[in-house]
Write a protein that holds these residues in place. Structure first.
Motif, PDB file in Angstrom:
ATOM      1  N   LEU A   3       0.835  -1.197   0.000  1.00 39.28           N
ATOM      2  CA  LEU A   3       0.000   0.000   0.000  1.00 39.28           C
ATOM      3  C   LEU A   3       0.877   1.258   0.000  1.00 39.28           C
ATOM      4  O   LEU A   3       0.613   2.212  -0.735  1.00 39.28           O
ATOM      5  CB  LEU A   3      -0.927   0.001   1.215  1.00 39.28           C
ATOM      6  CG  LEU A   3      -1.846   1.210   1.376  1.00 39.28           C
ATOM      7  CD1 LEU A   3      -2.748   1.372   0.156  1.00 39.28           C
ATOM      8  CD2 LEU A   3      -2.663   1.077   2.635  1.00 39.28           C
ATOM      9  N   ILE A   4       1.944   1.238   0.782  1.00 37.56           N
ATOM     10  CA  ILE A   4       2.880   2.360   0.794  1.00 37.56           C
ATOM     11  C   ILE A   4       3.520   2.513  -0.581  1.00 37.56           C
ATOM     12  O   ILE A   4       3.613   3.617  -1.119  1.00 37.56           O
ATOM     13  CB  ILE A   4       3.956   2.176   1.883  1.00 37.56           C
ATOM     14  CG1 ILE A   4       3.322   2.219   3.267  1.00 37.56           C
ATOM     15  CG2 ILE A   4       5.055   3.235   1.744  1.00 37.56           C
ATOM     16  CD1 ILE A   4       4.255   1.829   4.392  1.00 37.56           C
ATOM     17  N   ASP A   7       1.046   4.027  -2.996  1.00 37.82           N
ATOM     18  CA  ASP A   7       0.859   5.453  -2.741  1.00 37.82           C
ATOM     19  C   ASP A   7       2.054   6.271  -3.215  1.00 37.82           C
ATOM     20  O   ASP A   7       1.890   7.370  -3.744  1.00 37.82           O
ATOM     21  CB  ASP A   7       0.578   5.700  -1.263  1.00 37.82           C
ATOM     22  CG  ASP A   7      -0.809   5.234  -0.850  1.00 37.82           C
ATOM     23  OD1 ASP A   7      -1.631   4.907  -1.752  1.00 37.82           O
ATOM     24  OD2 ASP A   7      -1.081   5.174   0.354  1.00 37.82           O
ATOM     25  N   LEU A  43       6.081  10.765   2.125  1.00 39.25           N
ATOM     26  CA  LEU A  43       4.628  10.596   2.221  1.00 39.25           C
ATOM     27  C   LEU A  43       3.960  11.899   2.639  1.00 39.25           C
ATOM     28  O   LEU A  43       2.929  12.283   2.071  1.00 39.25           O
ATOM     29  CB  LEU A  43       4.292   9.473   3.210  1.00 39.25           C
ATOM     30  CG  LEU A  43       4.709   8.073   2.776  1.00 39.25           C
ATOM     31  CD1 LEU A  43       4.630   7.098   3.947  1.00 39.25           C
ATOM     32  CD2 LEU A  43       3.861   7.593   1.616  1.00 39.25           C
ATOM     33  N   ASP A  48       0.003  13.616   2.714  1.00 38.28           N
ATOM     34  CA  ASP A  48      -0.463  12.661   3.713  1.00 38.28           C
ATOM     35  C   ASP A  48      -0.063  13.181   5.088  1.00 38.28           C
ATOM     36  O   ASP A  48       1.101  13.108   5.476  1.00 38.28           O
ATOM     37  CB  ASP A  48       0.163  11.292   3.455  1.00 38.28           C
ATOM     38  CG  ASP A  48      -0.341  10.219   4.401  1.00 38.28           C
ATOM     39  OD1 ASP A  48      -0.928  10.557   5.443  1.00 38.28           O
ATOM     40  OD2 ASP A  48      -0.141   9.038   4.092  1.00 38.28           O
ATOM     41  N   LEU A  52       4.050   8.082   7.412  1.00 39.37           N
ATOM     42  CA  LEU A  52       4.243   6.653   7.651  1.00 39.37           C
ATOM     43  C   LEU A  52       3.353   6.130   8.774  1.00 39.37           C
ATOM     44  O   LEU A  52       2.916   4.990   8.746  1.00 39.37           O
ATOM     45  CB  LEU A  52       5.719   6.399   7.982  1.00 39.37           C
ATOM     46  CG  LEU A  52       6.190   4.967   8.040  1.00 39.37           C
ATOM     47  CD1 LEU A  52       5.879   4.229   6.744  1.00 39.37           C
ATOM     48  CD2 LEU A  52       7.665   4.908   8.335  1.00 39.37           C
ATOM     49  N   TYR A  55      -0.047   4.213   8.251  1.00 46.44           N
ATOM     50  CA  TYR A  55      -0.099   2.849   7.720  1.00 46.44           C
ATOM     51  C   TYR A  55       0.050   1.791   8.801  1.00 46.44           C
ATOM     52  O   TYR A  55      -0.014   0.607   8.519  1.00 46.44           O
ATOM     53  CB  TYR A  55       1.014   2.646   6.683  1.00 46.44           C
ATOM     54  CG  TYR A  55       0.855   3.522   5.483  1.00 46.44           C
ATOM     55  CD1 TYR A  55       0.131   3.099   4.383  1.00 46.44           C
ATOM     56  CD2 TYR A  55       1.426   4.793   5.457  1.00 46.44           C
ATOM     57  CE1 TYR A  55      -0.021   3.910   3.280  1.00 46.44           C
ATOM     58  CE2 TYR A  55       1.276   5.611   4.349  1.00 46.44           C
ATOM     59  CZ  TYR A  55       0.556   5.172   3.268  1.00 46.44           C
ATOM     60  OH  TYR A  55       0.406   5.983   2.180  1.00 46.44           O
ATOM     61  N   GLY A  59      -4.448   1.378  10.385  1.00 47.00           N
ATOM     62  CA  GLY A  59      -4.933   2.744  10.428  1.00 47.00           C
ATOM     63  C   GLY A  59      -5.189   3.311  11.808  1.00 47.00           C
ATOM     64  O   GLY A  59      -5.648   4.427  11.942  1.00 47.00           O
TER      65      GLY A  59
END
Length: 118
Positions: A3-4, A7, A43, A48, A52, A55, A59
């Protein structure tokens, strides 16, 4: 982790270099603090607000080498529960044993998660 990566690849920079830098540092058993900061900054630079930390642990924003609410002492008050944690104590991953399932392996080093009595 994926997912990171997704993104980062869809960010204005379009590069997963900060994540790759962190993975390289972990695999080399090097210092990871600088690489974590670079990833966190990348990020955040793309909007965001949590970086970090957003994540971690589905969440919730809780970051720890142990599950929330578990004492860090081997003689903790949790009656000897067994959990499996990061083999290098470098991330927050943990896994609760569930029947006869095989112990998972670290996505970075490939080593089996380390058994820990909580």
């Amino acid at each position: 982790m994926e997912l990171i990566r997704r993104d980062l690849l869809t960010s204005s920079d379009g590069s997963d270099g900060p994540l790759e830098g962190l993975l390289a540092a972990v695999q080399a058993d090097g210092q990871i603090a600088d690489a974590l900061e670079v990833l966190h900054a990348a990020l955040r630079a793309d909007g965001d607000a949590l970086g970090l930390y957003g994540y971690a642990d589905a969440g919730t924003g809780v970051r720890s080498l142990r599950p929330a609410g578990i004492s860090g002492t081997s003689s903790g008050s949790y009656g000897g529960e067994t959990a499996y944690v990061c083999p290098a104590d470098r991330c927050a991953r943990y896994w609760w044993p569930d029947g006869p399932a095989s112990v998972p392996h670290c996505a970075i080093s490939g080593a089996a998660l380390r058994r820990e009595r909580l």
